[in-house]
Design a protein around this motif. Structure first.
Motif, PDB file in Angstrom:
ATOM      1  N   VAL A  57       0.844  -1.205   0.000  1.00  0.00           N
ATOM      2  CA  VAL A  57       0.000   0.000   0.000  1.00  0.00           C
ATOM      3  C   VAL A  57       0.875   1.250   0.000  1.00  0.00           C
ATOM      4  CG1 VAL A  57      -1.673   1.339   1.353  1.00  0.00           C
ATOM      5  CG2 VAL A  57      -1.922  -1.147   1.148  1.00  0.00           C
ATOM      6  N   ILE A  58       1.881   1.257   0.871  1.00  0.00           N
ATOM      7  CA  ILE A  58       2.789   2.414   0.953  1.00  0.00           C
ATOM      8  C   ILE A  58       3.549   2.583  -0.353  1.00  0.00           C
ATOM      9  CG2 ILE A  58       4.855   3.304   2.098  1.00  0.00           C
ATOM     10  CD1 ILE A  58       3.730   1.985   4.691  1.00  0.00           C
ATOM     11  N   GLY A  59       4.054   1.482  -0.892  1.00  0.00           N
ATOM     12  CA  GLY A  59       4.795   1.541  -2.155  1.00  0.00           C
ATOM     13  C   GLY A  59       3.939   2.033  -3.305  1.00  0.00           C
ATOM     14  N   GLN A  60       2.686   1.591  -3.338  1.00  0.00           N
ATOM     15  CA  GLN A  60       1.794   2.012  -4.415  1.00  0.00           C
ATOM     16  C   GLN A  60       1.473   3.505  -4.296  1.00  0.00           C
ATOM     17  OE1 GLN A  60      -1.887  -0.202  -4.535  1.00  0.00           O
ATOM     18  NE2 GLN A  60      -2.147   0.214  -6.708  1.00  0.00           N
ATOM     19  N   LEU A  61       1.210   3.988  -3.076  1.00  0.00           N
ATOM     20  CA  LEU A  61       0.914   5.405  -2.880  1.00  0.00           C
ATOM     21  C   LEU A  61       2.125   6.262  -3.223  1.00  0.00           C
ATOM     22  CD1 LEU A  61      -0.953   7.677  -1.944  1.00  0.00           C
ATOM     23  CD2 LEU A  61      -0.166   7.231   0.401  1.00  0.00           C
ATOM     24  N   ARG A  62       3.268   5.905  -2.673  1.00  0.00           N
ATOM     25  CA  ARG A  62       4.478   6.680  -2.952  1.00  0.00           C
ATOM     26  C   ARG A  62       4.823   6.626  -4.432  1.00  0.00           C
ATOM     27  NH1 ARG A  62       9.795   5.746   0.420  1.00  0.00           N
ATOM     28  NH2 ARG A  62       9.272   3.624  -0.139  1.00  0.00           N
ATOM     29  N   GLY A  63       4.698   5.466  -5.045  1.00  0.00           N
ATOM     30  CA  GLY A  63       4.990   5.320  -6.467  1.00  0.00           C
ATOM     31  C   GLY A  63       4.077   6.160  -7.336  1.00  0.00           C
ATOM     32  N   ALA A  64       2.774   6.155  -7.036  1.00  0.00           N
ATOM     33  CA  ALA A  64       1.827   6.940  -7.828  1.00  0.00           C
ATOM     34  C   ALA A  64       2.119   8.431  -7.701  1.00  0.00           C
ATOM     35  CB  ALA A  64       0.399   6.638  -7.389  1.00  0.00           C
ATOM     36  N   LEU A  65       2.411   8.889  -6.487  1.00  0.00           N
ATOM     37  CA  LEU A  65       2.716  10.305  -6.284  1.00  0.00           C
ATOM     38  C   LEU A  65       4.002  10.702  -7.011  1.00  0.00           C
ATOM     39  CD1 LEU A  65       1.832  10.596  -2.493  1.00  0.00           C
ATOM     40  CD2 LEU A  65       0.544  11.591  -4.401  1.00  0.00           C
ATOM     41  N   SER A  66       5.024   9.862  -6.905  1.00  0.00           N
ATOM     42  CA  SER A  66       6.303  10.173  -7.524  1.00  0.00           C
ATOM     43  C   SER A  66       6.246  10.084  -9.047  1.00  0.00           C
ATOM     44  CB  SER A  66       7.395   9.239  -6.997  1.00  0.00           C
ATOM     45  OG  SER A  66       8.622   9.512  -7.640  1.00  0.00           O
ATOM     46  N   GLN A  67       5.733   8.978  -9.558  1.00  0.00           N
ATOM     47  CA  GLN A  67       5.708   8.766 -11.013  1.00  0.00           C
ATOM     48  C   GLN A  67       4.923   9.848 -11.749  1.00  0.00           C
ATOM     49  OE1 GLN A  67       4.173   4.807 -11.496  1.00  0.00           O
ATOM     50  NE2 GLN A  67       5.897   3.889 -10.428  1.00  0.00           N
ATOM     51  N   ASN A  68       3.972  10.461 -11.066  1.00  0.00           N
ATOM     52  CA  ASN A  68       3.160  11.493 -11.695  1.00  0.00           C
ATOM     53  C   ASN A  68       3.657  12.897 -11.411  1.00  0.00           C
ATOM     54  OD1 ASN A  68       0.946  10.044 -13.132  1.00  0.00           O
ATOM     55  ND2 ASN A  68       0.826   9.080 -11.124  1.00  0.00           N
ATOM     56  N   GLY A  69       4.821  13.008 -10.765  1.00  0.00           N
ATOM     57  CA  GLY A  69       5.436  14.308 -10.555  1.00  0.00           C
ATOM     58  C   GLY A  69       4.838  15.128  -9.423  1.00  0.00           C
ATOM     59  N   PHE A  70       4.189  14.471  -8.466  1.00  0.00           N
ATOM     60  CA  PHE A  70       3.542  15.193  -7.383  1.00  0.00           C
ATOM     61  C   PHE A  70       4.422  15.347  -6.144  1.00  0.00           C
ATOM     62  CE2 PHE A  70      -0.825  13.733  -9.101  1.00  0.00           C
ATOM     63  CZ  PHE A  70      -0.781  14.708 -10.076  1.00  0.00           C
ATOM     64  N   LEU A  71       5.585  14.718  -6.146  1.00  0.00           N
ATOM     65  CA  LEU A  71       6.513  14.843  -5.019  1.00  0.00           C
ATOM     66  C   LEU A  71       7.718  15.681  -5.433  1.00  0.00           C
ATOM     67  CD1 LEU A  71       6.602  11.164  -3.667  1.00  0.00           C
ATOM     68  CD2 LEU A  71       5.242  13.090  -2.801  1.00  0.00           C
ATOM     69  N   GLU A  72       8.318  16.338  -4.477  1.00  0.00           N
ATOM     70  CA  GLU A  72       9.556  17.085  -4.744  1.00  0.00           C
ATOM     71  C   GLU A  72      10.705  16.080  -4.736  1.00  0.00           C
ATOM     72  OE1 GLU A  72       9.639  20.099  -1.695  1.00  0.00           O
ATOM     73  OE2 GLU A  72       8.423  21.450  -2.907  1.00  0.00           O
ATOM     74  N   ASP A  73      10.878  15.400  -5.867  1.00  0.00           N
ATOM     75  CA  ASP A  73      11.918  14.385  -5.991  1.00  0.00           C
ATOM     76  C   ASP A  73      12.541  14.452  -7.387  1.00  0.00           C
ATOM     77  OD1 ASP A  73       9.995  13.199  -7.636  1.00  0.00           O
ATOM     78  OD2 ASP A  73       9.723  11.433  -6.375  1.00  0.00           O
ATOM     79  N   GLU A  74      13.370  13.483  -7.707  1.00  0.00           N
ATOM     80  CA  GLU A  74      14.087  13.474  -8.982  1.00  0.00           C
ATOM     81  C   GLU A  74      13.134  13.401 -10.173  1.00  0.00           C
ATOM     82  OE1 GLU A  74      14.616  10.830  -6.684  1.00  0.00           O
ATOM     83  OE2 GLU A  74      16.101  12.016  -5.604  1.00  0.00           O
TER      84      GLU A  74
END
Length: 125
Positions: free
Chosen positions: A76-93
């Protein structure tokens, strides 16, 4: 100690989901670095508070365990973090790359198309 979770971008739009059969919180990018739109289910909306650049995955896991009683939360955590990151919603690479590409494309464009034509003003003069 584990590294903090990446922070949610502060320039995102958040609103209740307008989709009747998909309740939750709709997230979209007001700057249009991505056209993605996510709907976070009601049970996971409180989890977004942990994406503040200070809380860790362990903090999120503990909160989810207290809320659900479930032990196996990695998916669940991986899916949430992955969806946020892959779609550019997190301040990450991922977001940094989306922003870089968008800025390069804008700078190289021979013509800048009006972004609000037909909505904020007529599309024809």
């Amino acid at each position: 100690m584990s590294a903090p979770l990446a922070r949610l971008r502060p320039d995102l739009d958040f609103m209740p989901s307008p989709v009747p059969d998909r309740p939750g919180l709709l997230i979209r990018d007001s700057f249009r670095y991505t056209d993605a739109v996510l709907i976070v289910p009601p049970a996971l909306v409180a989890c977004l508070d942990f994406f503040d650049g200070e809380h860790t995955e362990s903090d999120l896991r503990d909160a989810l365990f207290r809320a659900t009683g479930e032990i196996e939360l990695g998916a669940v955590i991986g899916q949430l973090r992955g969806a946020l990151s892959q779609n550019g919603f997190l301040e990450d690479e991922t977001f940094e790359e989306l922003r870089r590409l968008s800025h390069e494309e804008f700078a190289a464009a021979p013509v800048r198309q009006p972004s609000h034509a037909g909505s904020a003003y007529p599309d024809e003069p």
